[in-house]
Design a protein around this motif. Structure first.
Motif, PDB file in Angstrom:
ATOM      1  N   LEU A 147       0.830  -1.209   0.000  1.00 43.00           N
ATOM      2  CA  LEU A 147       0.000   0.000   0.000  1.00 43.00           C
ATOM      3  C   LEU A 147       0.860   1.253   0.000  1.00 43.00           C
ATOM      4  CD1 LEU A 147      -2.840  -0.967   2.520  1.00 43.00           C
ATOM      5  CD2 LEU A 147      -3.052  -0.643   0.046  1.00 43.00           C
ATOM      6  N   ILE A 148       1.950   1.225   0.773  1.00 43.75           N
ATOM      7  CA  ILE A 148       2.832   2.395   0.838  1.00 43.75           C
ATOM      8  C   ILE A 148       3.439   2.692  -0.530  1.00 43.75           C
ATOM      9  CG2 ILE A 148       4.994   3.267   1.811  1.00 43.75           C
ATOM     10  CD1 ILE A 148       4.336   1.760   4.380  1.00 43.75           C
ATOM     11  N   THR A 149       3.856   1.636  -1.226  1.00 50.00           N
ATOM     12  CA  THR A 149       4.479   1.820  -2.542  1.00 50.00           C
ATOM     13  C   THR A 149       3.466   1.849  -3.677  1.00 50.00           C
ATOM     14  OG1 THR A 149       4.782  -0.578  -2.817  1.00 50.00           O
ATOM     15  CG2 THR A 149       6.565   0.654  -1.746  1.00 50.00           C
ATOM     16  N   ASP A 150       2.183   1.649  -3.336  1.00 44.37           N
ATOM     17  CA  ASP A 150       1.117   1.592  -4.349  1.00 44.37           C
ATOM     18  C   ASP A 150       1.383   0.484  -5.372  1.00 44.37           C
ATOM     19  OD1 ASP A 150      -1.290   2.353  -5.444  1.00 44.37           O
ATOM     20  OD2 ASP A 150      -0.408   3.884  -6.744  1.00 44.37           O
ATOM     21  N   GLY A 151       1.998  -0.591  -4.887  1.00 43.77           N
ATOM     22  CA  GLY A 151       2.271  -1.719  -5.752  1.00 43.77           C
ATOM     23  C   GLY A 151       3.371  -1.491  -6.763  1.00 43.77           C
ATOM     24  N   GLN A 152       4.083  -0.363  -6.654  1.00 35.49           N
ATOM     25  CA  GLN A 152       5.147  -0.033  -7.595  1.00 35.49           C
ATOM     26  C   GLN A 152       6.499  -0.043  -6.879  1.00 35.49           C
ATOM     27  OE1 GLN A 152       4.264   0.403 -10.854  1.00 35.49           O
ATOM     28  NE2 GLN A 152       2.157   0.038 -10.188  1.00 35.49           N
ATOM     29  N   ILE A 153       7.561  -0.036  -7.651  1.00 34.54           N
ATOM     30  CA  ILE A 153       8.903   0.092  -7.093  1.00 34.54           C
ATOM     31  C   ILE A 153       9.266   1.573  -7.057  1.00 34.54           C
ATOM     32  CG2 ILE A 153      11.351  -0.442  -7.401  1.00 34.54           C
ATOM     33  CD1 ILE A 153      10.568  -3.030  -8.730  1.00 34.54           C
ATOM     34  N   ILE A 154       9.463   2.099  -5.850  1.00 32.35           N
ATOM     35  CA  ILE A 154       9.803   3.513  -5.692  1.00 32.35           C
ATOM     36  C   ILE A 154      11.301   3.687  -5.868  1.00 32.35           C
ATOM     37  CG2 ILE A 154       9.766   5.487  -4.128  1.00 32.35           C
ATOM     38  CD1 ILE A 154       7.358   4.306  -2.768  1.00 32.35           C
ATOM     39  N   THR A 155      11.694   4.499  -6.821  1.00 32.19           N
ATOM     40  CA  THR A 155      13.109   4.751  -7.085  1.00 32.19           C
ATOM     41  C   THR A 155      13.475   6.162  -6.630  1.00 32.19           C
ATOM     42  OG1 THR A 155      13.017   3.299  -9.018  1.00 32.19           O
ATOM     43  CG2 THR A 155      14.902   4.774  -8.857  1.00 32.19           C
ATOM     44  N   ILE A 156      14.616   6.286  -5.985  1.00 31.53           N
ATOM     45  CA  ILE A 156      15.073   7.587  -5.488  1.00 31.53           C
ATOM     46  C   ILE A 156      16.512   7.810  -5.935  1.00 31.53           C
ATOM     47  CG2 ILE A 156      13.538   7.557  -3.476  1.00 31.53           C
ATOM     48  CD1 ILE A 156      15.934   6.710  -1.782  1.00 31.53           C
ATOM     49  N   ASN A 157      16.952   9.054  -5.784  1.00 32.83           N
ATOM     50  CA  ASN A 157      18.340   9.426  -6.106  1.00 32.83           C
ATOM     51  C   ASN A 157      18.832  10.361  -5.013  1.00 32.83           C
ATOM     52  OD1 ASN A 157      20.791   9.815  -7.317  1.00 32.83           O
ATOM     53  ND2 ASN A 157      20.023  11.253  -8.861  1.00 32.83           N
ATOM     54  N   SER A 158      19.209   9.764  -3.880  1.00 30.60           N
ATOM     55  CA  SER A 158      19.602  10.540  -2.714  1.00 30.60           C
ATOM     56  C   SER A 158      20.977  10.085  -2.236  1.00 30.60           C
ATOM     57  CB  SER A 158      18.570  10.360  -1.591  1.00 30.60           C
ATOM     58  OG  SER A 158      18.996  10.992  -0.405  1.00 30.60           O
ATOM     59  N   THR A 159      21.944  10.951  -2.340  1.00 26.70           N
ATOM     60  CA  THR A 159      23.306  10.614  -1.908  1.00 26.70           C
ATOM     61  C   THR A 159      23.397  10.368  -0.408  1.00 26.70           C
ATOM     62  OG1 THR A 159      24.227  11.910  -3.743  1.00 26.70           O
ATOM     63  CG2 THR A 159      25.704  11.392  -1.909  1.00 26.70           C
ATOM     64  N   PRO A 160      22.778  11.194   0.455  1.00 29.20           N
ATOM     65  CA  PRO A 160      22.848  10.907   1.892  1.00 29.20           C
ATOM     66  C   PRO A 160      22.209   9.568   2.259  1.00 29.20           C
ATOM     67  CG  PRO A 160      22.144  13.173   1.512  1.00 29.20           C
ATOM     68  CD  PRO A 160      22.112  12.489   0.187  1.00 29.20           C
ATOM     69  N   TYR A 161      21.094   9.229   1.618  1.00 34.45           N
ATOM     70  CA  TYR A 161      20.439   7.958   1.920  1.00 34.45           C
ATOM     71  C   TYR A 161      21.246   6.788   1.390  1.00 34.45           C
ATOM     72  CZ  TYR A 161      16.618   4.642   2.608  1.00 34.45           C
ATOM     73  OH  TYR A 161      15.866   3.571   3.014  1.00 34.45           O
ATOM     74  N   LYS A 162      21.928   6.980   0.276  1.00 33.92           N
ATOM     75  CA  LYS A 162      22.756   5.930  -0.314  1.00 33.92           C
ATOM     76  C   LYS A 162      23.883   5.523   0.620  1.00 33.92           C
ATOM     77  CE  LYS A 162      24.178   3.391  -3.870  1.00 33.92           C
ATOM     78  NZ  LYS A 162      23.375   2.287  -4.444  1.00 33.92           N
ATOM     79  N   LEU A 163      24.290   6.437   1.496  1.00 34.35           N
ATOM     80  CA  LEU A 163      25.390   6.158   2.425  1.00 34.35           C
ATOM     81  C   LEU A 163      25.087   4.981   3.343  1.00 34.35           C
ATOM     82  CD1 LEU A 163      28.085   6.989   3.852  1.00 34.35           C
ATOM     83  CD2 LEU A 163      26.698   8.503   5.294  1.00 34.35           C
ATOM     84  N   ILE A 164      23.826   4.790   3.731  1.00 35.23           N
ATOM     85  CA  ILE A 164      23.468   3.783   4.735  1.00 35.23           C
ATOM     86  C   ILE A 164      23.854   2.384   4.291  1.00 35.23           C
ATOM     87  CG2 ILE A 164      21.572   2.753   6.044  1.00 35.23           C
ATOM     88  CD1 ILE A 164      20.102   5.398   5.798  1.00 35.23           C
ATOM     89  N   GLY A 165      23.478   2.015   3.091  1.00 36.04           N
ATOM     90  CA  GLY A 165      23.730   0.651   2.637  1.00 36.04           C
ATOM     91  C   GLY A 165      24.795   0.517   1.582  1.00 36.04           C
TER      92      GLY A 165
END
Length: 349
Positions: A147-165
């Protein structure tokens, strides 16, 4: 030597070494670690980096199992956490804004903590069996993630978030540093303080612990909340590594790998004593096994079967009863008395 063999971590460590040895045979330079652009690279680093989410989930699962419970919902919590964080970041005008990324991470971890508390409330507060209580969220949580993703794959482009994994800090993958921090805090709280003894006592006999004055319900809720938090962090790692959130596939079957890691590490499913070091070894064994499968060229359609067979063998080798029956040594009797020697016991008059 016998004391070393009897140590609870001997067999997991030996199995891990054997798996690494197999990879050395099939992969050139498997043990080499090199520095490129200020970052450490190598197969060993990749095993720990890709195994970091599983280690986190397994750490939380260890404490839950130590109380005599189980948490089947961690995979769903992983999916929910990554989905919520990516949804919030995708709605930012500037996805590289540190404040917005931190807010998204905070929301995802807070929801994961609430979901863990919910599981603990069902188990300790209402008295539902752990496998049923967490099965509810395992099924419903995957739907929430969809439900959160509305059944789709959510794609982002965030350098700070990319740091985590997928990022590095001090030449080391940042995910490994997160795992070390969580492991250090958990080990301090459970081994340096009385919390670990209280958890083990609840797992050994919850009713006796309650009569002794231990608030077993509060402890059970606490460990489920911690397990949910660990799963939430793992969800951030997984979604960060691929810069996207998939509510259907993220964290799929990670709960089973986490339970296997705990069991391989020597923690009993009936509760009581637990081993954080053993759990980490168990998670590394599972991740190394996955790497080994790809290294030796096992066909994709038989990967799960091959993995299951190896894990069964691992668990059997860890079983003292199995080892005693299969590798039983001949009992060393007393040396036979020489011929003609009087072996009768003489009783003095």
């Amino acid at each position: 030597m016998n004391q070393v063999i009897r140590h609870r971590l001997f067999w997991p460590a030996l199995i891990l070494v054997l798996l690494l040895a197999v990879n050395v045979v099939f992969t050139d330079g498997f043990l080499s670690v090199e520095m490129k652009n200020g970052h450490l690279y190598g197969s060993l680093i990749d095993i720990i980096r890709f195994g970091a989410p599983l280690i986190l989930v397994a750490i939380g699962m260890t404490l839950v199992i130590a109380t005599g419970g189980i948490d089947l919902s961690v995979g769903s919590v992983v999916a929910i956490s990554g989905a919520l964080a990516c949804l919030q970041i995708s709605g930012l005008e500037d996805q590289n804004a540190v404040g917005g990324v931190l807010a998204a991470i905070g929301m995802a971890l807070a929801l994961s903590l609430v979901l863990g508390i919910w599981n603990g409330f069902l188990v300790a507060g209402i008295g539902i069996q752990p496998i049923i209580a967490t099965l509810i969220l395992m099924v419903a949580g995957r739907g929430v993630a969809q439900l959160i993703t509305d059944g789709q794959i959510i794609t982002i482009n965030s350098t700070p978030y990319k740091l985590i994994g997928g990022g590095y800090w001090l030449t080391v993958p940042f995910g490994i540093l997160i795992v070390l921090a969580v492991l250090a805090v958990t080990a301090f709280l459970t081994r340096r303080l009385a919390l670990g003894v209280l958890i083990e006592s609840v797992g050994g006999n919850a009713e006796a612990s309650r009569l002794a004055g231990i608030r077993s319900r509060g402890l059970i809720i606490l460990v489920y909340a911690f397990c949910g938090l660990c799963a939430g962090i793992a969800g951030l790692m997984i979604s960060s590594n691929v810069s996207s959130a998939d509510g259907n596939a993220a964290g799929l079957w990670i709960e089973l790998d986490a339970i296997l890691a705990v069991v391989i590490g020597g923690t009993s499913l009936v509760g009581g004593r637990f081993s954080l070091g053993g759990t980490v070894l168990g998670a590394l064994i599972i991740q190394t096994l996955t790497t080994t499968i790809y290294s030796i060229g096992v066909p994709p359609e038989t990967t799960l079967l091959f993995k299951a067979v190896v894990i069964i063998l691992v668990c059997l080798l860890q079983s003292p009863t199995f080892r005693e029956k299969v590798f039983r040594r001949r009992e060393r009797g007393r040396p036979a008395a020489p011929s003609g020697t009087d072996t009768k016991v003489r009783i003095p008059a």
